[in-house]
Each structure stands twice: as C-alpha cells, then as structure tokens.
Design a protein around this motif. Structure first.
Motif, mmCIF file in Angstrom:
data_model
loop_
_atom_site.group_PDB
_atom_site.id
_atom_site.type_symbol
_atom_site.label_atom_id
_atom_site.label_comp_id
_atom_site.label_asym_id
_atom_site.label_seq_id
_atom_site.Cartn_x
_atom_site.Cartn_y
_atom_site.Cartn_z
ATOM 1 N N ARG A 94 0.833 -1.207 0.000
ATOM 2 C CA ARG A 94 0.000 0.000 0.000
ATOM 3 C C ARG A 94 0.868 1.257 0.000
ATOM 4 N N ALA A 95 2.016 1.227 0.740
ATOM 5 C CA ALA A 95 2.905 2.387 0.766
ATOM 6 C C ALA A 95 3.468 2.682 -0.618
ATOM 7 N N LYS A 96 3.694 1.636 -1.403
ATOM 8 C CA LYS A 96 4.196 1.834 -2.763
ATOM 9 C C LYS A 96 3.123 2.410 -3.677
ATOM 10 N N ALA A 97 1.885 1.969 -3.466
ATOM 11 C CA ALA A 97 0.781 2.473 -4.286
ATOM 12 C C ALA A 97 0.361 3.873 -3.867
ATOM 13 N N GLU A 98 0.496 4.184 -2.571
ATOM 14 C CA GLU A 98 0.104 5.502 -2.053
ATOM 15 C C GLU A 98 1.329 6.150 -1.401
ATOM 16 N N PRO A 99 2.067 6.990 -2.107
ATOM 17 C CA PRO A 99 3.291 7.588 -1.558
ATOM 18 C C PRO A 99 3.075 8.330 -0.241
ATOM 19 N N ALA A 100 1.887 8.847 -0.014
ATOM 20 C CA ALA A 100 1.635 9.573 1.233
ATOM 21 C C ALA A 100 1.468 8.639 2.424
ATOM 22 N N PHE A 101 1.274 7.347 2.177
ATOM 23 C CA PHE A 101 1.053 6.379 3.249
ATOM 24 C C PHE A 101 2.384 5.696 3.600
ATOM 25 N N TYR A 102 2.850 5.914 4.811
ATOM 26 C CA TYR A 102 4.077 5.264 5.279
ATOM 27 C C TYR A 102 3.935 4.993 6.782
#
Length: 608
Positions: free
Chosen positions: A336-344
């Motif tokens: 998910r972090a790769k698909a959504e750069p803002a999510f880490y």
C-alpha cells in the motif's frame, strides 16, 4: 516424510556465459559447506546457512574447468580438472590456483568422484577409472579405452557398498543406453544394456540412483513425463557377458496449475503445490509456517492510526509460530505504501520489526522503502535485526547515514546503546590516567615508535580528540560496523561513496581507534559497541576501496599520517610482545628441564 521448505537464492552472480553455466554443486567435509563450479573458470566455496561465499578460485584466462570440483573427504582438500587433462589440488588457504599442485594426465577426464569413507576416483571419457592415489603416483600412466566408438558417458555416480567403493556410469550411443558397474576391490567391470521397455521413442532426460541391498536402483526421467526404474545387480552372475536389463514404469507425472498428478501403479495421486514468498531465514529454520490462516492485513485499508490499533491487538495474541504471517502483514503494508506515496506506517513497521520475526529475504521491500524515505530509525533497527542484509543495501545505508543532515537527526528517536558519552569528563580523565601509565603496552616516554618525535622540540600536550560526528550519527555508523558482510561483495559498493563522506567515516573510525587505545582492555564503553577488530577491518576496507581518492583530499592528509603512525606503533607492540612470548617459552622450557626440584637456585632471565 520429507517436507519441501521455501527456496532462497544462494548467489546472484552470473555463472558462465551460457544458460548451462553451472557445472556442478558438490558437498565438502564440513556440514553446510558446498563447492559450486562455474562451467567457465571459477569454483566458489559457500556456507549455505550464512548465504555467504567462504572462498573463490579461478583458473587463468584461456583455461576452462571441464568437470565439477569435489572435496577429498580424507584430506579436506579440493580437486578440479581444467582443460580435460590438468588436475589441480588445493585447500582453503590457497589463493591462486595457478600455484597449487598440478598433474597433467595422459587421457581426458570425464569426472572426479569423492564420497565419505572412500578414496576419490577419476573417471576417464574412455570408460576407464583410476584411484586418485594411483594417478598421483604416475600421472602419465597409460589409460585404456573401454567404450566403443561413438559411445559417450551421460551420467555417473560413486557409492560405498559394504565398505567397498563402486562406480556406476551410464553411456549412450545411437539412442541406446548401457550401464557400467566398476568394482574397485575386485577390479571387475560389468556392462548392462538397458532395454527401452515401455517408454518407446521418448528421450531420457536424467538419471539418479541409490543402493538397495544387493542392487543399485537406477531411475530415469523421460521426455514423456514418466519415471522408470531399473534394478542393476552389484554382483553380476557373469562379468564376461553383456547382460540385458528391462526398465519398468515407476511414475507418470502431469502438472496443471497448482496441482501435480502422479500415476504410481494403479493409483492416481494429486499433490497440491504452491510457491509462497521465498525467505532465507525460513530456509535456515529460523521461520516456521503460520498455523493461523488469517490474512486480515494482506491488503490493509483505513487510516494509519486504525491499522496501528488493529496491529497492536493482533500482536498481543501473536505467538512465535506465526512468522510467515508477520511477513505477509509487512508485505501488505509496503504494497500500500508503494501504491500511495503519502502512506508510510513507520510505527507499524517498527512494531513488526520488534517481533524478531522478519528478515531481509522475507521482506526486501522494507529496507528499500526506508532508504527511499531516508528513515534512519527503521534502517538502524533492520541492521540490528536482519542476519541476511546484502552488501549493496548495507552500503546504501552507510551513504544515507553519512549524508543526512545533523538537524534532521535531532528529532529522530535513535537507539543510542552502542554510543558512550563523548563529553564525559570523568571518563576521559580516567582514560588519560590509564594512558599515562600504559598505552598499548608502552609508557609514552619509553615508546620506541615515538623516539623520532621526542628528538624534535616538544609541543604542548594536545587536547583530547573530539568526535567528528554527533552521537546520533555515531549510533547509526556503529550499526554499520557491527553488521555482517563479505569483503568480496562489499568492496565494489564502497567505491561509490563520495570522497568527503569517506573521509568523514575514516575520521570517525580513527576517533574510535584512539578511544580503544586509551585503556588497557582496548574496548569501548557502552552496550554492544564496535570491537577493535571491526574498527580496523573497516579502516582497511575503506582505504582499499578509496585510497587513491582519499590521497587527493588535503583534509585527509593528516588523517593518513596519523593512521600510519598508529599502524607503526602496533607493529612495534606486537614485535615486543613476540619477544616476551619467546622469553617466557624459554623460561618454561628451563623449568621443565629441572630434574631435582629440591635444589635451591637463582636464575636471572633477561627479557630485553
């Protein structure tokens, strides 16, 4: 019943120029050590559990290795043949194959075989076999030709049967196969013709065999998807005749998707087969399969705070047999972090790392994501927790630790256990007091390595050397120093570090070396600090990789001079210690030679 575990990649190094570049893999006299032979020029000794090479040897340019290297289980030495006739024997301490033992044989070699409990044997392409000892006694002895014209050896194997060595090899000519059994203790060679049986015009792809009482069970895999079995007698009834053996159908295989169908006799068996995530730690037995099939975070959704709460609930009930599930959760978060750069979700990743259930091979994307975001907190914990970090990733972490600004490090919660308080005056005074008495075995006034300096006008005592980096950066660099690596694979990546960062790292290593030298045990305070050996190894690695570049930097000139002086002082220390060792050895020898302990005597032993 045997259980197939998860695979892992032993080496990413290209083996040979052709698709069939791997010539063979053979065991050694040590458990978990294997010799991997490239079809072109190289033999590599691997320790599989560490996924690291222990040694590598290559023949000269223009020479080609023509059979897999094997281990002589009686001596621990390695044996290989190059250019068909040249035999080489060496051990782990040898570096250059061109300088090891060499014997040129009279005929071309097909393979060398070695097993526990028997002397190695050499099988020639003409079908004759000789013991290694006999060949070394007379390398140019005449070797007879057993096979007919056009008959080629396709497969061979060496056994010990009832304490006697037995060599079996299969030949092919015009599509027909023959089996030869060589008994070395009786010097009998038996030949058997393998009749086609039920496979018709199919092509035999490979062979394998094992000993079953008085027979050798020879199994072959054909191009029609069938496995055939042939029972070859170890002790033939008539060694003079060419006896015939018929193959029988053992298994028929079909594979569709994730199902393997096997026809065994009149039974059709179906084996579900599914390849999961490859993990080195799993292959080493450090990870177990999860009993809980839950995959609630394989595709995590919701806010980071919500996921963190759910993860905390899960980890409260987590048991050590759910390692693979931890890997799946981590992979889901990283996906998910790769698909959504803002999510880490850093907090979630830190919690998962604290379980000690992860490894680099189980979730390689974790360190990649942390490097992309310069998340030094996650990188530090990965270096501490993962036993299988590749050298390229270790070097990438080093670049990040050296390049990140001091201001950025101030607000990060970094583990500082490996760093002592550099500003601790009491600690420095204590070290100075010790160094005033003894500095690596020398009094400062009497040190022979400082004799030249003492002849010059004395300068005021220099202030204690300050640490060139902040405590936070020091803690990160200590993680690099304590990480596992292979020098062969690390050196190429160290050459990519910028010159100013190399100089900074060398200055820090020199500072640590000074601190080690200021106390008698030559250790650093703190919890799990770098050892003197690790510090010296990294100094050597950096200089080996970047000496020419560092030499051109004016700021590094003084540093190199200081390193030279310390190396010179260490040579003097070990030289004097060797003298003392010899003196004490002589004293021990004199004490042992005393026959009458009742006599009183005074002896003067001059050490210097």
């Amino acid at each position: 019943m045997a259980t197939l575990e998860e695979e892992f990649t032993l080496s990413a190094v290209t083996l040979g120029a052709r698709p069939d570049g791997l010539l063979g893999v053979e065991p050694t006299d040590k458990t978990d050590h294997f010799l991997v032979t490239d079809r072109s020029r190289t033999v590599i000794l691997y320790k599989v559990s560490d996924q690291k090479p222990l040694g590598s040897w290559s023949v000269k340019q223009g020479q080609i290795i023509t059979c897999p290297a094997v281990c002589n289980f009686q001596t621990g030495e390695h044996i290989v043949v190059h250019d068909n006739k040249v035999l080489r024997i060496w051990n782990n301490e040898d570096i250059n194959l061109d300088k090891v033992f060499k014997a040129t044989l009279a005929a071309e070699v097909h393979s060398v075989h070695s097993v526990q409990g028997a002397e190695p044997v050499v099988l020639f392409r003409g079908g004759a076999a000789r013991s290694l000892e006999a060949l070394l006694a007379e390398p140019q002895q005449k070797v007879e030709t057993v096979l007919s014209d056009g008959e080629v050896i396709k497969w061979s194997k060496f056994f010990v049967v009832f304490r006697h060595p037995v060599l079996v090899f299969i030949t092919e000519k015009d599509g027909n196969h023959c089996a030869y059994v060589q008994m070395f203790h009786t010097r009998n060679l038996s030949k058997y013709t393998l009749w086609p049986g039920q496979e018709g015009k199919s092509v035999t792809l490979s062979f394998t065999a094992y000993v079953d009482r008085k027979f050798i069970s020879l199994m072959s895999l054909s191009s029609d998807g069938c496995v055939y079995e042939t029972l070859v007698p170890i002790y033939p009834s008539d060694t003079e005749k060419n006896q015939r053996l018929v193959r029988s159908l053992l298994l028929k295989l079909w594979s569709y998707g994730e199902h393997l169908f096997m026809l065994h006799g009149k039974c059709l068996t179906v084996i579900p087969c599914k390849c999961g995530v490859s993990s080195l730690a799993g292959a080493l037995g450090k990870l177990q399969r999860a009993r809980d099939p839950a995959t609630w975070m394989a595709a995590p959704s919701g806010s980071e705070k919500h996921i963190e709460v759910e993860l905390r609930k899960f980890l409260a009930k987590w048991t050590p047999d759910c390692h693979n599930l931890i890997g799946n959760i981590t992979a889901g978060l990283l996906g998910r972090a790769k698909a959504e750069p803002a999510f880490y979700p850093r907090n979630c990743l830190m919690q998962l790392l604290q379980t000690h259930a992860l490894s680099y091979s189980l979730c390689p994307g974790l360190m990649d994501a942390a490097l992309e975001r310069a998340d030094v907190q996650v990188l530090q914990l990965c270096l501490q927790r993962f036993p299988d970090v590749p050298e390229s990733v270790t070097c990438a972490c080093l670049k990040t630790f050296l390049s990140i600004g001091d201001d950025s490090l101030q607000g990060i919660n970094i583990n500082m256990e490996s760093v002592f308080d550099y500003s601790n005056t009491e600690q420095d005074e204590k070290m100075e007091e010790q160094s005033g008495i003894l500095r690596n075995g020398f009094s400062p006034e009497d040190s022979s390595c400082n004799r030249e300096l003492n002849e010059k006008p004395q300068e005021p005592a220099a202030a204690p050397t300050p640490c060139p980096v902040t405590p936070q950066r020091a803690a990160l660099l200590n993680g690099i120093l304590c990480s596992a690596y292979s020098e062969t694979f690390l050196l190429p990546h160290l050459k990519d570090i910028p010159a100013q960062h190399t100089t900074l790292f060398l200055q820090y290593l020199y500072f640590l070396y000074l601190k080690c030298s200021e106390n008698a045990p030559m250790t650093l305070p703190g919890t799990h600090p770098p050892t003197l050996s690790q510090i010296m190894d990294w100094i050597c690695l950096l200089l080996d990789a970047n000496f020419t570049v560092v030499l051109m930097i004016p700021e590094a000139k003084r540093l190199l001079i200081n390193l030279y002086r310390f190396v010179k002082s260490q040579i003097s220390v070990y030289s004097e210690l060797n003298k003392i060792e010899v003196s004490f050895r002589e004293l021990r020898k004199l004490n042992q030679e005393k026959n009458n302990g009742g006599l009183y005597s005074i002896e003067v032993l001059e050490l210097f």
